[in-house]
Design a protein around this motif. Structure first.
Motif, PDB file in Angstrom:
ATOM      1  N   ASP A   1      -9.194   0.233 -10.522  1.00  0.00           N
ATOM      2  CA  ASP A   1      -8.204   0.720 -11.401  1.00  0.00           C
ATOM      3  C   ASP A   1      -9.427   1.584 -12.649  1.00  0.00           C
ATOM      4  O   ASP A   1     -10.566   1.377 -12.286  1.00  0.00           O
ATOM      5  CB  ASP A   1      -7.350  -0.321 -12.050  1.00  0.00           C
ATOM      6  CG  ASP A   1      -8.210  -1.531 -12.794  1.00  0.00           C
ATOM      7  OD1 ASP A   1      -9.439  -1.236 -13.155  1.00  0.00           O
ATOM      8  OD2 ASP A   1      -7.752  -2.646 -13.147  1.00  0.00           O
TER       9      ASP A   1
ATOM     10  N   MET B   1      -7.846   4.183  -4.478  1.00  0.00           N
ATOM     11  CA  MET B   1      -7.473   2.949  -3.633  1.00  0.00           C
ATOM     12  C   MET B   1      -7.802   3.279  -2.262  1.00  0.00           C
ATOM     13  O   MET B   1      -7.989   4.325  -1.933  1.00  0.00           O
ATOM     14  CB  MET B   1      -5.765   3.134  -3.475  1.00  0.00           C
ATOM     15  CG  MET B   1      -5.346   2.066  -2.671  1.00  0.00           C
ATOM     16  SD  MET B   1      -3.491   1.864  -3.069  1.00  0.00           S
ATOM     17  CE  MET B   1      -2.922   3.516  -2.343  1.00  0.00           C
TER      18      MET B   1
ATOM     19  N   VAL C   1      -7.533  -1.738  -4.715  1.00  0.00           N
ATOM     20  CA  VAL C   1      -7.103  -0.801  -6.009  1.00  0.00           C
ATOM     21  C   VAL C   1      -8.404  -0.928  -6.727  1.00  0.00           C
ATOM     22  O   VAL C   1      -8.669  -2.096  -7.038  1.00  0.00           O
ATOM     23  CB  VAL C   1      -5.934  -0.992  -6.611  1.00  0.00           C
ATOM     24  CG1 VAL C   1      -5.750  -0.149  -7.541  1.00  0.00           C
ATOM     25  CG2 VAL C   1      -4.709  -0.943  -5.223  1.00  0.00           C
TER      26      VAL C   1
ATOM     27  N   HIS D   1       1.029  -1.154   0.065  1.00  0.00           N
ATOM     28  CA  HIS D   1      -0.043  -0.155   0.245  1.00  0.00           C
ATOM     29  C   HIS D   1       0.904   1.328  -0.173  1.00  0.00           C
ATOM     30  O   HIS D   1       0.590   2.126  -0.724  1.00  0.00           O
ATOM     31  CB  HIS D   1      -0.973  -0.021   1.314  1.00  0.00           C
ATOM     32  CG  HIS D   1      -1.760   1.243   1.276  1.00  0.00           C
ATOM     33  ND1 HIS D   1      -1.366   2.384   1.955  1.00  0.00           N
ATOM     34  CD2 HIS D   1      -3.015   1.403   0.801  1.00  0.00           C
ATOM     35  CE1 HIS D   1      -2.379   3.269   1.909  1.00  0.00           C
ATOM     36  NE2 HIS D   1      -3.503   2.802   1.023  1.00  0.00           N
TER      37      HIS D   1
END
Length: 248
Positions: free
Chosen positions: A118, A99, A116, A77
């Protein structure tokens, strides 16, 4: 047989957007083609992902998802966050892509993780690998030690399941707003109140409500804490700083 490798193949609207975003996170492109079907592969150490482009694909309607197991949730992270800060000047906590922060998941036996989301709307869900050697632990990413004890902590745990696991920020907001609307109980943990307020601010950004986000951050800063409680709330204040940066 042993040593097999599985590589998720996920949908997206643009392989160029995918390639650029994962480059920010420290991935390198391993393969890319335009014809006959647009696709791209990316890799970061042992983490491999591939994507295929669909004309007219709506990331907001994506069901694409995969699990990533790692011994060091916080380290991964942190690396992703550093890449975002370098590229965008902040950690992306709202919109697509974005995120979440490492948090214990009630629906995963308390195992810590983050996600996450995307540019293709795919949820890359990162969890601690219980079979691997443990990495450095933090209060928000360990296991049963983070089990909530107060009513606000329980509300937070339920909200995390809804928003960070199921993607339902609106339902998480209802849970937190209900908890915050109740009168203060004598045994309420002020650190849990800070954590709830900061998470509520983050969810407000996800729901495109910056006014509420700013109000929740102000309320979190107004909570009176002892020196020990300030130390316990350090991760929540780190999150508050990321939310504040996203408001600017």
């Amino acid at each position: 047989m042993a040593n097999e490798v599985t590589v998720p193949l996920l949908p997206c609207a643009s392989i160029d957007d995918i390639e650029a975003f994962y480059g920010v996170l420290g991935f390198r492109t391993t393969y890319k083609q335009r014809k006959p079907n647009p696709c791209v592969g990316v890799r970061r150490e042992d983490l491999q992902l591939q994507f295929f482009e669909l004309p007219g694909f709506d990331p907001e309607q994506s069901y694409g998802s995969c699990l990533v197991l790692t011994a060091d949730v916080e380290g991964l992270h942190g690396a992703f966050a550093a890449g975002m800060r370098a590229a965008y000047g902040k950690v992306l906590v709202a919109g697509t892509p974005r995120m979440t922060r490492p948090r214990a998941r009630k629906n995963a036996d308390g195992v810590g993780g983050f996600s996450v989301i995307d540019p293709g709307g795919n949820w890359i869900r990162v969890f601690r690998n219980a079979a691997a050697a443990p990495g450095p632990a933090t209060p928000l990413a360990t296991t049963s030690a983070v089990a909530p004890v107060g009513r606000l902590g329980k509300a937070l745990a339920n909200a995390v399941v809804q928003a960070d696991s199921r993607g339902s920020a609106a339902q998480a907001v209802r849970i937190l707003d209900s908890a915050l609307a109740r009168p203060h109980a004598g045994d309420d943990d002020p650190v849990e109140r800070v954590e709830v307020l900061v998470y509520r601010a983050e969810l407000a950004l996800v729901l495109h409500d910056p006014k509420t986000a700013a109000d929740m951050l102000a309320r979190a800063r107004s909570v009176t804490l002892s020196a020990d409680e300030c130390a316990r709330a350090a991760s929540a204040f780190d999150n508050a700083a990321e939310v504040a940066a996203a408001l600017r």
